[in-house]
Scaffold this active site. Sequence first.
Site, PDB file in Angstrom:
ATOM      1  N   SER A 181     132.649 -12.696  13.684  1.00  0.00           N
ATOM      2  CA  SER A 181     134.088 -12.494  13.588  1.00  0.00           C
ATOM      3  C   SER A 181     134.649 -12.009  14.934  1.00  0.00           C
ATOM      4  O   SER A 181     134.374 -12.620  15.965  1.00  0.00           O
ATOM      5  CB  SER A 181     134.391 -11.530  12.438  1.00  0.00           C
ATOM      6  OG  SER A 181     135.745 -11.646  12.053  1.00  0.00           O
ATOM      7  N   ASP A 186     134.347 -20.701   5.291  1.00  0.00           N
ATOM      8  CA  ASP A 186     134.966 -19.523   5.903  1.00  0.00           C
ATOM      9  C   ASP A 186     136.460 -19.778   6.060  1.00  0.00           C
ATOM     10  O   ASP A 186     136.891 -20.496   6.965  1.00  0.00           O
ATOM     11  CB  ASP A 186     134.316 -19.242   7.263  1.00  0.00           C
ATOM     12  CG  ASP A 186     134.751 -17.898   7.839  1.00  0.00           C
ATOM     13  OD1 ASP A 186     135.755 -17.330   7.360  1.00  0.00           O
ATOM     14  OD2 ASP A 186     134.070 -17.413   8.765  1.00  0.00           O
ATOM     15  N   HIS A 207     132.708 -15.813   5.068  1.00  0.00           N
ATOM     16  CA  HIS A 207     132.714 -15.077   6.337  1.00  0.00           C
ATOM     17  C   HIS A 207     131.555 -14.083   6.348  1.00  0.00           C
ATOM     18  O   HIS A 207     131.750 -12.876   6.280  1.00  0.00           O
ATOM     19  CB  HIS A 207     134.067 -14.371   6.445  1.00  0.00           C
ATOM     20  CG  HIS A 207     134.398 -13.883   7.820  1.00  0.00           C
ATOM     21  ND1 HIS A 207     134.469 -14.716   8.910  1.00  0.00           N
ATOM     22  CD2 HIS A 207     134.688 -12.641   8.286  1.00  0.00           C
ATOM     23  CE1 HIS A 207     134.788 -14.006   9.980  1.00  0.00           C
ATOM     24  NE2 HIS A 207     134.921 -12.749   9.632  1.00  0.00           N
TER      25      HIS A 207
END
Lengths: 801, 801
Positions: free
Chosen positions: B368, B488, B519
């Site tokens: 991320s 995601d 994610h």
Amino acid sequence: MYNNQFARLKLSLPAKIAELKKIAFLDDQLLALQDPTELWRQLLSKAFPQAKSSTAKQAKLASLAATADKDLLTYLKTEQPVTVTSFYNVALQLLGFLPVTDFELDQPLKMMRQTNLSYNEVLQTPQDVIAAWYDLLTTSTKLGQTWLDKLAGDGYFANWQNVTQPLFFNGKAQPIFATSKLLYETVYVETDLDTDEDGQADLVKVDLIRPVETQTGLKVPVLFTASPYNQGTNDQAADKLMHKMNVPLTHKKPGSEDLTPPTVPTATPKKRPVNGITPTAQETFSDEFGYSLNDYFLARGFAVVYSAGIGTKDSDGLRTCGTAAETQAAKAVIEWLHGDRVAFVSRSSQQAIKAWWSNGQVAMTGKSYLGTLATAVATTGVKGLKTVIAEAAISSWYDYYRDGGLVVAPGGFPGEDADVLALECQSRQQVYGDFLRVKKIAAQKLTAITAGQDRSSGNYNAFWDQRNYLKDFSKIKADVILVHGLNDWNVKPRNAYQSWEKLQKLPISQKLILHQGQHIYINQLRSLDFTDLMNLWLSYELYGIANQAPQLIPQVLVQDNTQIEKWQAYDNWKTAKTVKFYLKPAQLTTDQSTQHIVSFNDQLPAEKFTYYQQQPAAWEHDLLESKATSPLQKHKLIFTSQPLPQDVLLRGVPHVKLQVAVNSDHGLLSLMLVDYGQAKRLRSAPSVLSMDQLQLGYHWQTASPVDFRLEKNPSPWKMITKGHLNLQNRQHPWQVDELKANTFYSLQIDLQPMFYHLPAGRQLGLIVYATDFGMTVRGNQDLTYSLQLADCQLELPVSNF
Amino acid sequence: MYNNQFARLKLSLPAKIAELKKIAFLDDQLLALQDPTELWRQLLSKAFPQAKSSTAKQAKLASLAATADKDLLTYLKTEQPVTVTSFYNVALQLLGFLPVTDFELDQPLKMMRQTNLSYNEVLQTPQDVIAAWYDLLTTSTKLGQTWLDKLAGDGYFANWQNVTQPLFFNGKAQPIFATSKLLYETVYVETDLDTDEDGQADLVKVDLIRPVETQTGLKVPVLFTASPYNQGTNDQAADKLMHKMNVPLTHKKPGSEDLTPPTVPTATPKKRPVNGITPTAQETFSDEFGYSLNDYFLARGFAVVYSAGIGTKDSDGLRTCGTAAETQAAKAVIEWLHGDRVAFVSRSSQQAIKAWWSNGQVAMTGKSYLGTLATAVATTGVKGLKTVIAEAAISSWYDYYRDGGLVVAPGGFPGEDADVLALECQSRQQVYGDFLRVKKIAAQKLTAITAGQDRSSGNYNAFWDQRNYLKDFSKIKADVILVHGLNDWNVKPRNAYQSWEKLQKLPISQKLILHQGQHIYINQLRSLDFTDLMNLWLSYELYGIANQAPQLIPQVLVQDNTQIEKWQAYDNWKTAKTVKFYLKPAQLTTDQSTQHIVSFNDQLPAEKFTYYQQQPAAWEHDLLESKATSPLQKHKLIFTSQPLPQDVLLRGVPHVKLQVAVNSDHGLLSLMLVDYGQAKRLRSAPSVLSMDQLQLGYHWQTASPVDFRLEKNPSPWKMITKGHLNLQNRQHPWQVDELKANTFYSLQIDLQPMFYHLPAGRQLGLIVYATDFGMTVRGNQDLTYSLQLADCQLELPVSNF
């Protein structure tokens, strides 16, 4: 945030000074200081163990705000004095609270008052500063550990000199022991059992963890957790053994169960000859089972011992699901720890090893089956067992898998039974070279459990009577702390209630903590200093520290169900005062009822029946839905009261009398007590507040603080409690009576115990239904149940709030 | 279970022997043995590091089954020979597989073939046993680590002699380093930035962990994770800043955005004078941020470094959400690790400290925002950065918070934007004494971010252009591994796709791993040896081990979406071949379409509109529901194909052409591609297989193996991908065109990239709608959208399966 701390010891100033010297916050030089501000500065210089140089410490001071526009370093450099405001501005930041977000820098005390954080009103003399500093060290941080624990996590006690004895502060053991040097050893304790019938006494594996300081003379007490799960579980095999719930209820032949235990062969198993004795273990382990409360104590001068017991991986014997044999196997471990029993260094060795590092004082800990075994061992009165902390413990296995002559599954586990759990825990079959030798007898014994549990009757029989620890509670010598969730429908509240009723009568210390969780551990709950309470308790019990633990810890401590973070002390669970409700069609009333017969049929359309099995939450929703639009409207009876004029506290066992008939020679009733009314209630499970942010020592295990939050959207109802009864077991679970079709019978049902705060304005609801999709068998039979309302009533133990 | 191992190095027998000697499984005495059974026995005696005596070892042998009726100890004592069956019976048990449950003791190879576990067909000579033993050490256990890793967790490398250098086995670094002795240090790296405009160069805090062996000469490479979250987050403040989603879409004035970056003041910040240099850090830390992949390498001769960057707790500067300044701050850390930049021992000290223990070779890791910073730093071409493992990384922040001229929230975070994230990560304000000094400028800068992101237009403007790393990809010198979830919808797949398109053209090694998760991190997935792959990769990149990593690791590795545990290698993500579908009322067809105008209105009844905001899952269900009973039937258009005659693989970017009109001067379209058909698909998140049962070293961190399971009940559909467009941004996200009410416009939309296996029999669906309750603004406006079907088509990149 509201702060509840029950484990803080109030001390005199001299005692505080002595303790602060002991943990090196004070010395004679500091005690000689006349200037309170200088003393504050000196104390602050010790508050950043992660900073090793004076410039690093100064940077830490500069990172704190002393006032709304001045950092602490500047404040001190410009010779501003310590004041109540500056002291607590800094204190709150040290506790992890944020200026602006959590409190205003111009009035820190306002927030401290609101959240029940303690503070000192006056800070004028060095003595005032000392007292306030001491109190600060024992105050909870934002995440719920004392500030001293937080400092320890930052390294305050790193490389502590003189770790020959544990260090107690404010009555609680401190994390001065280097967990990186813990010793991990495995030994094999010999029991008097031969559950696998090979003629040899069963050995049980014991994994132990002890401070390295025990090598040089320190004797430590032990936290012992008997966990049948911790050597692995046979999930796949157990899943296959799960019983079908879609079976019809059938008629039972009237009669009484014979509770006489079966005669067992009494051949004494052969004990292993002892051939030498060694102080040195020959096996180690690293796949330790983690229970964070135990881990916490490992840094504090306690040893921790795990044993999974008979029938588990690397132990002899077989699982029996709750019999005295399992109790004896766990008791044997305590006897070894107390010096009263032999253990060997390996499974095949004749070399004995003693627990020479143990001080002989043992506490048992753990939840569910683990807490159950703690309770069970306590009923043996074994020497060395000083206390048990039994969380969500079963007190009688009948109350786990049965109720009122019915199979009643633990919530969330329909189809599970004693045989399934025995197989699930029998990890011995995962070491197949070993298991080969007992494969045949293991299969026989499992078949015997299946037969003994007798799902077809649901009666309390000799099998269940052998698994009822309550019969032996009078032998308990250890002090007991019971912890139970008021929303635990796995190990249902009756298990704790019945224990508590008996424990109160014993000449021991006994404490009860009731929380709003389901089947959970509560040592990470922010709103209660549970870990500190256990530290206080175990320092008292196992190290004999005179810390007033029995006086400080409330007899009964209960979490409120209507607001977050509220814990209250009581004298008892139940209350003597009762209130009676009578039943009218769709109404619960305090007026006497009139003649009315109301009925419902339990059979659902096939599609609905299938749907509810797959979606038990949808079933529960439709059952509790009081509107006429509920798809279950015709399959239940709902009686609701008027909105209550005032708050009441429902405490103890709800008692229901019914006059009931069914159109068959068999039938079952389920009852549910409900709180109706739109409100944001506590969520069913606590939320994580901050992942892994609690340090249980220095570079040691971490834990995540959690707490209950309110629901995001208001909910229309909440189940308070429930109960079940086979209509043929009207008198006793062990006695089957005749049931004639279409004939009214009087009967009484005790629902599961409750401790429930029902606020003014809410309506009390009683739902009468039959099939409980989460717990009972589901036959989807064409059974019609009728109530004669004139002879029905609900009696509730209440205390006005 | 199906075993996928891509990181196993195939070696010759002499190489195997040399490596087995290196890890002390073989020595000259064992190599001289002529009897394969005796060799097996000798090797087995080293396979139980937890057993310290010969009796303890014998007990371990007795716990394994050699045949269906004989344990291994008995088998060896009775002089039975090693055979393929007995060897692999024992091997499978050592790997954690259970006889009866997982495999039959009379034919272990059957299960090994079925599950893709490698074995050796012949075991007649000592050399055969050696080869098989070597291969076994590199084979995955039931929980998904190599058996050697399992042995290491049991203590195989405990107290390993000669830890002056890392130890490589099968091309991968082994956990010989004592993690209990790791050193934890904090330093402050000086950047060239002055983001808080105080005239001084911003320092950023760096927390580092290194093996104690670096104290005595070992130089180690570094895994560096730049995590803006790891010093804390301002959740409450950020929540307050969340933007309203219930705002109407409005007309935008036509024109083009000026992408010229704003001129910034160029005053060079003042650097701190260096006053002495020390090898010794003055701060330590213990609240380390845990990322299990990093922890794994800490036992293996790598250092780990964390830095949260400008504007975080104990660092200078302010958060800017994705600008070059954040990149530069992270780059500065690498420069320090490479010897090219100064760091100080405390925030206020002038004493410098070097990374003298570093070998100058750095990899960046993280998911991320963390992976985003890894990508960002790679685009600087900084010296010392050898490789980045960028998981779920953003490649352009416009693709995170915007799409097609619209505000399009990351999935699950409606209302979040660049300003919210900047505030969320600005943990510097948690050290309020420090934050006081920059409070005013911080507020100004945050206001500037809010203005710059321009939620009112949704356009790609200069603000977003400054946060587009793709422009600088040509400067990348580090090798790159991209990891991304095909499901995601937080960091949407386009971020990885666009990176991959550019990376392929660079003269570097580049790898792409696409999984079926959302994610998430994938290093604990049982079905892929991701951790081993990373070990192979980092041993190659950072220690220069010639282990064929670039050849062994597939260029593109993709997890299949139709069955569990299937991973397949490909050459690329996209494919050149395409197939076109045309739109007829309610149909997707490969025949040319005809003249039809179809319409839908976006406005919902108020109650429904409120309900969908609270229950976005219910909205998604009703949107995807293709039956006419869907409450959204009139608010969307669904086109479905005939059931597919054969499996296809949808690879790359779906391209949609539409002829569309709206009854207003503004409007937005959302498109969704759907897989229709009853099937048990993979669950959306992996399930935990066994809690905490992976040991990352010896008495070190643990992790829980996980993997995707199939849904319990079949589901009727699954979204494949989606896309959004503001009808005024028909040409570019930076260009606004006029939109006349009730006028048809041609436009094209690229949906988010996909890699989707659509099996024969399924139907492909295209849903055309407007408001996306999870992502777009929700104005509930009375907008009617019409499509001229004759000019609509869907083009899909496909390869036949």
